[in-house]
Design a protein around this motif. Structure first.
Motif, mmCIF file in Angstrom:
data_model
loop_
_atom_site.group_PDB
_atom_site.id
_atom_site.type_symbol
_atom_site.label_atom_id
_atom_site.label_comp_id
_atom_site.label_asym_id
_atom_site.label_seq_id
_atom_site.Cartn_x
_atom_site.Cartn_y
_atom_site.Cartn_z
ATOM 1 N N GLY A 138 -10.345 17.822 -5.586
ATOM 2 C CA GLY A 138 -9.438 17.347 -4.565
ATOM 3 C C GLY A 138 -8.081 18.502 -4.834
ATOM 4 N N CYS A 139 -8.132 20.416 -4.399
ATOM 5 C CA CYS A 139 -6.945 20.840 -3.705
ATOM 6 C C CYS A 139 -7.496 21.568 -2.430
ATOM 7 C CB CYS A 139 -7.863 22.321 -4.443
ATOM 8 S SG CYS A 139 -6.754 23.688 -4.421
ATOM 9 N N GLY A 140 -6.763 20.744 -1.811
ATOM 10 C CA GLY A 140 -7.148 20.821 -0.462
ATOM 11 C C GLY A 140 -6.968 21.765 0.414
ATOM 12 N N TYR A 141 -5.695 23.079 -0.315
ATOM 13 C CA TYR A 141 -6.005 24.766 0.059
ATOM 14 C C TYR A 141 -7.482 24.750 0.154
ATOM 15 C CZ TYR A 141 -3.758 28.761 0.595
ATOM 16 O OH TYR A 141 -2.706 29.779 1.924
ATOM 17 N N CYS A 142 -7.587 24.978 -1.097
ATOM 18 C CA CYS A 142 -8.490 25.345 -0.997
ATOM 19 C C CYS A 142 -10.292 25.154 -0.505
ATOM 20 C CB CYS A 142 -9.330 25.324 -2.283
ATOM 21 S SG CYS A 142 -8.555 26.830 -3.814
ATOM 22 N N THR A 143 -9.825 23.859 -0.151
ATOM 23 C CA THR A 143 -10.922 23.161 0.156
ATOM 24 C C THR A 143 -10.989 24.163 2.260
ATOM 25 O OG1 THR A 143 -11.357 21.060 -0.768
ATOM 26 C CG2 THR A 143 -12.230 21.067 1.550
ATOM 27 N N ASP A 144 -9.691 24.351 2.638
ATOM 28 C CA ASP A 144 -9.926 24.754 3.964
ATOM 29 C C ASP A 144 -10.151 26.014 4.037
ATOM 30 O OD1 ASP A 144 -8.301 24.367 6.469
ATOM 31 O OD2 ASP A 144 -6.868 25.678 5.741
ATOM 32 N N MET A 145 -9.320 26.131 2.385
ATOM 33 C CA MET A 145 -9.723 27.684 3.001
ATOM 34 C C MET A 145 -11.344 28.348 2.879
ATOM 35 S SD MET A 145 -8.945 31.145 0.057
ATOM 36 C CE MET A 145 -7.274 30.914 -0.403
ATOM 37 N N HIS A 146 -12.060 27.700 1.945
ATOM 38 C CA HIS A 146 -13.497 28.154 1.815
ATOM 39 C C HIS A 146 -14.535 27.507 2.897
ATOM 40 C CE1 HIS A 146 -12.613 30.169 -1.144
ATOM 41 N NE2 HIS A 146 -11.746 29.478 -2.099
ATOM 42 N N PHE A 147 -13.771 26.312 3.193
ATOM 43 C CA PHE A 147 -14.628 25.235 4.560
ATOM 44 C C PHE A 147 -14.730 26.888 5.683
ATOM 45 C CE2 PHE A 147 -14.744 23.858 8.345
ATOM 46 C CZ PHE A 147 -15.929 23.027 8.497
ATOM 47 N N LYS A 148 -13.264 27.172 6.535
ATOM 48 C CA LYS A 148 -12.699 28.448 7.116
ATOM 49 C C LYS A 148 -13.911 29.593 6.946
ATOM 50 C CE LYS A 148 -8.708 25.851 8.678
ATOM 51 N NZ LYS A 148 -7.421 26.433 8.547
ATOM 52 N N ASP A 149 -13.239 30.034 5.935
ATOM 53 C CA ASP A 149 -13.944 31.759 5.044
ATOM 54 C C ASP A 149 -15.481 31.682 5.275
ATOM 55 O OD1 ASP A 149 -11.907 32.525 4.729
ATOM 56 O OD2 ASP A 149 -11.833 32.970 2.690
ATOM 57 N N ALA A 150 -16.146 30.257 5.008
ATOM 58 C CA ALA A 150 -17.641 29.965 5.327
ATOM 59 C C ALA A 150 -17.947 30.138 6.661
ATOM 60 C CB ALA A 150 -18.399 28.507 4.537
ATOM 61 N N VAL A 151 -17.156 29.473 7.443
ATOM 62 C CA VAL A 151 -17.988 29.172 8.779
ATOM 63 C C VAL A 151 -17.827 31.051 9.570
ATOM 64 C CG1 VAL A 151 -17.076 28.518 11.327
ATOM 65 C CG2 VAL A 151 -17.124 27.062 9.241
ATOM 66 N N ALA A 198 -17.674 33.402 8.097
ATOM 67 C CA ALA A 198 -19.144 33.946 7.621
ATOM 68 C C ALA A 198 -20.581 33.930 8.264
ATOM 69 C CB ALA A 198 -19.318 34.452 6.108
ATOM 70 N N GLY A 199 -20.467 33.089 9.012
ATOM 71 C CA GLY A 199 -21.727 32.396 9.470
ATOM 72 C C GLY A 199 -22.962 31.201 8.852
ATOM 73 N N GLU A 200 -21.698 30.887 7.962
ATOM 74 C CA GLU A 200 -22.245 29.390 7.488
ATOM 75 C C GLU A 200 -21.950 28.288 8.845
ATOM 76 O OE1 GLU A 200 -24.213 27.107 6.036
ATOM 77 O OE2 GLU A 200 -23.611 28.584 4.612
ATOM 78 N N THR A 201 -23.261 27.923 8.697
ATOM 79 C CA THR A 201 -22.975 26.574 9.704
ATOM 80 C C THR A 201 -21.826 25.033 9.489
ATOM 81 O OG1 THR A 201 -24.596 25.303 9.164
ATOM 82 C CG2 THR A 201 -25.158 26.913 10.438
ATOM 83 N N VAL A 202 -21.008 24.588 10.311
ATOM 84 C CA VAL A 202 -20.405 23.826 10.178
ATOM 85 C C VAL A 202 -21.194 22.298 9.201
ATOM 86 C CG1 VAL A 202 -18.838 21.862 11.137
ATOM 87 C CG2 VAL A 202 -18.822 24.609 11.922
ATOM 88 N N HIS A 203 -22.669 22.172 9.929
ATOM 89 C CA HIS A 203 -23.782 21.140 9.559
ATOM 90 C C HIS A 203 -23.951 21.010 8.104
ATOM 91 C CE1 HIS A 203 -26.338 18.052 10.878
ATOM 92 N NE2 HIS A 203 -27.064 17.751 9.598
ATOM 93 N N ARG A 204 -24.389 22.199 7.645
ATOM 94 C CA ARG A 204 -24.033 22.407 6.191
ATOM 95 C C ARG A 204 -22.795 22.082 5.422
ATOM 96 N NH1 ARG A 204 -28.379 25.669 3.690
ATOM 97 N NH2 ARG A 204 -25.760 27.205 3.184
ATOM 98 N N LEU A 205 -21.462 22.783 5.230
ATOM 99 C CA LEU A 205 -20.791 22.389 5.168
ATOM 100 C C LEU A 205 -19.652 21.346 4.895
ATOM 101 C CD1 LEU A 205 -18.747 25.735 6.533
ATOM 102 C CD2 LEU A 205 -19.583 25.539 4.416
ATOM 103 N N ASN A 206 -20.522 20.609 5.813
ATOM 104 C CA ASN A 206 -19.872 18.931 5.695
ATOM 105 C C ASN A 206 -20.439 18.005 5.072
ATOM 106 O OD1 ASN A 206 -18.717 16.805 7.894
ATOM 107 N ND2 ASN A 206 -20.460 15.982 7.860
ATOM 108 N N LEU A 207 -22.140 18.809 4.569
ATOM 109 C CA LEU A 207 -22.470 17.589 3.686
ATOM 110 C C LEU A 207 -22.915 18.134 2.546
ATOM 111 C CD1 LEU A 207 -25.759 17.457 6.171
ATOM 112 C CD2 LEU A 207 -24.398 15.775 5.249
ATOM 113 N N VAL A 208 -21.428 19.757 1.952
ATOM 114 C CA VAL A 208 -21.670 19.652 0.609
ATOM 115 C C VAL A 208 -20.988 19.102 -0.691
ATOM 116 C CG1 VAL A 208 -20.076 21.335 -0.913
ATOM 117 C CG2 VAL A 208 -20.939 22.464 1.407
ATOM 118 N N ALA A 209 -20.495 18.116 -0.014
ATOM 119 C CA ALA A 209 -20.055 17.028 -0.965
ATOM 120 C C ALA A 209 -21.035 16.038 -1.417
ATOM 121 C CB ALA A 209 -19.166 16.320 -0.611
ATOM 122 N N ALA A 210 -22.587 16.142 -0.472
ATOM 123 C CA ALA A 210 -22.745 15.026 -0.606
ATOM 124 C C ALA A 210 -25.096 15.749 -0.412
ATOM 125 C CB ALA A 210 -23.574 14.247 0.386
ATOM 126 N N TRP A 211 -24.567 17.223 -1.457
ATOM 127 C CA TRP A 211 -25.628 17.463 -1.476
ATOM 128 C C TRP A 211 -27.742 17.202 -1.967
ATOM 129 C CZ3 TRP A 211 -27.666 19.729 -6.450
ATOM 130 C CH2 TRP A 211 -26.771 19.340 -7.015
#
Length: 157
Positions: free
Chosen positions: A49-62, A64-77
């Motif tokens: 439940g860390c909003g700060y780190c969720t925001d950070m690592h979503f943005k850093d992953a994007v 670095a070239g990660e797709t929003v589609h994959r990141l959106n599905l991390v919680a339901a991997w």
């Protein structure tokens, strides 16, 4: 919303954070794929439940070239078809390593054996270390109620 304590202006908090950031830098230089590192950090941050780190690592992953589609599905991997078997093993290890209090035996032998199939010893060391580091960051940010949303990719080097 503001944090309970301004960790960025606290000499003690900043000394500790600098060590955690330095430890995380070691992982960035490892052979564990950056995409895997970011997926694991994002998933642990979601669980904690860390909003700060969720925001950070979503943005850093994007960034670095990660797709929003994959990141959106991390919680339901588990139900998503977009992750490799190696990434799934890392996400499962991250979940069990993050939910230690929920699991009577900690990380199961089956989860560990699955990770061993996909990663060498140095990558496993990086994976375990990364899970520990992100959980430390998550806990500090949750305790302090660090607000989320303003992070800029690469902000901390």
């Amino acid at each position: 919303m503001s944090a309970r304590l301004d960790a960025f202006s606290s000499p003690t908090a900043m000394k500790v954070m600098k060590h955690l950031i330095a430890a995380d830098k070691v992982l960035k230089d490892s052979t564990l794929p950056v995409a895997t590192q970011e997926l694991v950090k994002l998933r642990a941050s979601q669980i904690n439940g860390c909003g700060y780190c969720t925001d950070m690592h979503f943005k850093d992953a994007v960034a670095a070239g990660e797709t929003v589609h994959r990141l959106n599905l991390v919680a339901a991997w588990r139900e998503a078809t977009l992750f490799t078997e190696a990434e799934r093993a890392a996400l499962e290890l991250a979940e069990e390593g993050t939910r230690l209090a929920d699991a009577a035996g900690g990380v199961t032998d089956e989860v560990w054996a699955n990770a061993v199939k996909h990663y060498d010893e140095e990558q496993l060391a990086a994976l375990v270390s990364g899970i520990a580091i992100i959980n430390a960051f998550n806990r500090a940010n949750v305790i302090l109620q660090q607000p989320a949303g303003d992070y800029q990719p690469g902000q901390f080097g």
